[in-house]
Design an enzyme around this catalytic site. Sequence first.
Site, PDB file in Angstrom:
ATOM      1  N   LYS A 149      51.338  75.895  69.545  1.00  0.00           N
ATOM      2  CA  LYS A 149      51.064  77.117  68.804  1.00  0.00           C
ATOM      3  C   LYS A 149      51.609  78.304  69.576  1.00  0.00           C
ATOM      4  CE  LYS A 149      48.779  79.282  65.506  1.00  0.00           C
ATOM      5  NZ  LYS A 149      50.064  79.973  65.262  1.00  0.00           N
ATOM      6  N   LYS A 202      46.434  79.830  77.499  1.00  0.00           N
ATOM      7  CA  LYS A 202      45.586  80.705  76.680  1.00  0.00           C
ATOM      8  C   LYS A 202      44.736  79.853  75.727  1.00  0.00           C
ATOM      9  CE  LYS A 202      47.893  84.312  75.187  1.00  0.00           C
ATOM     10  NZ  LYS A 202      48.686  85.250  74.346  1.00  0.00           N
ATOM     11  N   LYS A 219      56.466  78.952  72.002  1.00  0.00           N
ATOM     12  CA  LYS A 219      56.921  80.320  71.734  1.00  0.00           C
ATOM     13  C   LYS A 219      58.335  80.267  71.198  1.00  0.00           C
ATOM     14  CE  LYS A 219      55.201  84.499  72.457  1.00  0.00           C
ATOM     15  NZ  LYS A 219      53.767  84.767  72.599  1.00  0.00           N
ATOM     16  N   THR A 228      44.280  90.709  67.797  1.00  0.00           N
ATOM     17  CA  THR A 228      44.608  90.796  69.229  1.00  0.00           C
ATOM     18  C   THR A 228      44.007  92.068  69.821  1.00  0.00           C
ATOM     19  OG1 THR A 228      46.648  89.631  68.686  1.00  0.00           O
ATOM     20  CG2 THR A 228      46.476  90.508  70.918  1.00  0.00           C
ATOM     21  N   ASN A 257      51.055  96.700  67.431  1.00  0.00           N
ATOM     22  CA  ASN A 257      49.907  96.038  66.802  1.00  0.00           C
ATOM     23  C   ASN A 257      48.742  95.886  67.791  1.00  0.00           C
ATOM     24  OD1 ASN A 257      48.515  93.143  66.436  1.00  0.00           O
ATOM     25  ND2 ASN A 257      48.911  94.031  64.420  1.00  0.00           N
ATOM     26  N   SER A 270      44.379  83.082  64.560  1.00  0.00           N
ATOM     27  CA  SER A 270      45.404  82.192  64.000  1.00  0.00           C
ATOM     28  C   SER A 270      44.811  80.798  63.785  1.00  0.00           C
ATOM     29  CB  SER A 270      46.591  82.067  64.957  1.00  0.00           C
ATOM     30  OG  SER A 270      47.525  83.083  64.721  1.00  0.00           O
TER      31      SER A 270
HETATM   32  N1  GLU Z   1      51.834  86.037  69.628  1.00  0.00           N
HETATM   33  C1  GLU Z   1      50.438  85.960  69.887  1.00  0.00           C
HETATM   34  C2  GLU Z   1      50.177  85.624  71.348  1.00  0.00           C
HETATM   35  O1  GLU Z   1      51.004  85.841  72.206  1.00  0.00           O
HETATM   36  C3  GLU Z   1      49.712  85.064  68.891  1.00  0.00           C
HETATM   37  C4  GLU Z   1      50.171  83.635  68.811  1.00  0.00           C
HETATM   38  C5  GLU Z   1      49.574  82.857  67.652  1.00  0.00           C
HETATM   39  O2  GLU Z   1      48.796  83.404  66.910  1.00  0.00           O
HETATM   40  O3  GLU Z   1      49.923  81.679  67.538  1.00  0.00           O
HETATM   41  O4  GLU Z   1      49.103  85.215  71.709  1.00  0.00           O
END
Ligand code: GLU
Length: 421
Positions: A73, A97, A109, A195, A226, A354
Amino acid sequence: MTHEFKTENPLVSVKKKIKTACKSLGETKEMYLHLSQPERMLEVSIPVKMDNGLTKTFKGYRVQHNGSAGPTKGGIRFHTDVQRDEVIALASWMTFKCGVMDLPYGGAKGGVKVDVSKLSVFELERLARGYIQAIAPIIGERRDIPAPDVNTNAQIMAWMVDEYSNLRGIGQTLFASFTGKPVEFGGSLARNEATGYGVAIMMKEFLEHKTINISDTTIAIQGFGNVGGYAGTYIQQFGGKIIAVSDAQCSLIDNDGLDMQKLHKYYHEHNTISGYDPKKEHDRDELFKVECDVLCPCALENAIRLDNAEDIKAKIIVEGANGPITSDAEAILNEKGVLIVPDILANAGGVIVSYFEWVQNLHNYYWSFEEVQIKQYQKMKEALYKMLAMMSEKQITMREACYMYSIRKLAKVVKLRGRCN
Ligand code: GLU
């Protein structure tokens, strides 16, 4: 091919952290090697027909760091600085994370090297669709689930879902294959805010743990996208006084406090905070020098470096961005006694919601805004207290606690699966 970084290569920095945690946990060198390398990596080139009829080719990546604990993810960023090592580092941070938050995911990513300000909306759509055509073979709702990141948003996710669903050609809209979608198109309520809301939750709860009331604190926020925008709004709702904010153009400083709601509205109309109140406007980097209690870096990697770490007066830093502090700057801050609530804990709100969005999509049953925010609050508070317990048990920093917690759990799964001893 060499990769140039203005300061620290974030991949070198994340590998160091994995190594330290593996050593403290008594894991083998093989385990360190297993956890410090991505499982799968795709480098793609994306030809896009521009509005002038000519074709331009963009470079893109999708990195899946570790899928032992579940589907991978992580977001997709569109930025001029995107490059391979950075995407690998960002994918690794996602693994840890998700581990800290006890989400049943591994990390991934994606990124495309592009200056989005130079694209028309039609070019942006074609780029988003082209990127999905290129990475479609390795993503999917039970495999790797992308989401928004820097310069990508719900509209872009909608185009991506549409493209991916068409490519799969089974006559279904595959909502659960992306998160961060528009609410009208399979998205979750409270995802867009998640976030920034999470950063505010972590700040409030951490201050409470330190027996400090958020209403008695002054706060500076770097970055007004954001994350920074919503963090400011919710911190103010919790009673905190925001005395400085910055974006790519400038910083705004007002010791009497800035009105986040007004500023957020202004930002959405003008795409910058510049011009909001010229009397309060200063150079962008003045923000780091402001006398305040808490600093929230909410923009990109390596914002706090050797050359500005000494300027920082805040006693607490809550990291809204991924990797905003270089290792050498962190050593200085630790020395000064600055407490850091690290990225993989503080900015996990996005991936938490998410996860809720994915669950709602898989069940086709949707929750209210309040339900989502209550669940997010609980999850983040629980994680914070787990990390605080680990910190005091092992006498380590909160970042070290996060890595140790996450790596200990992941190493167990890796061993159970027979992928490493
Ligand atoms: N881009 C966000 C992060 O760095 C969210 C990633 C997601 O929701 O999968 O945590």
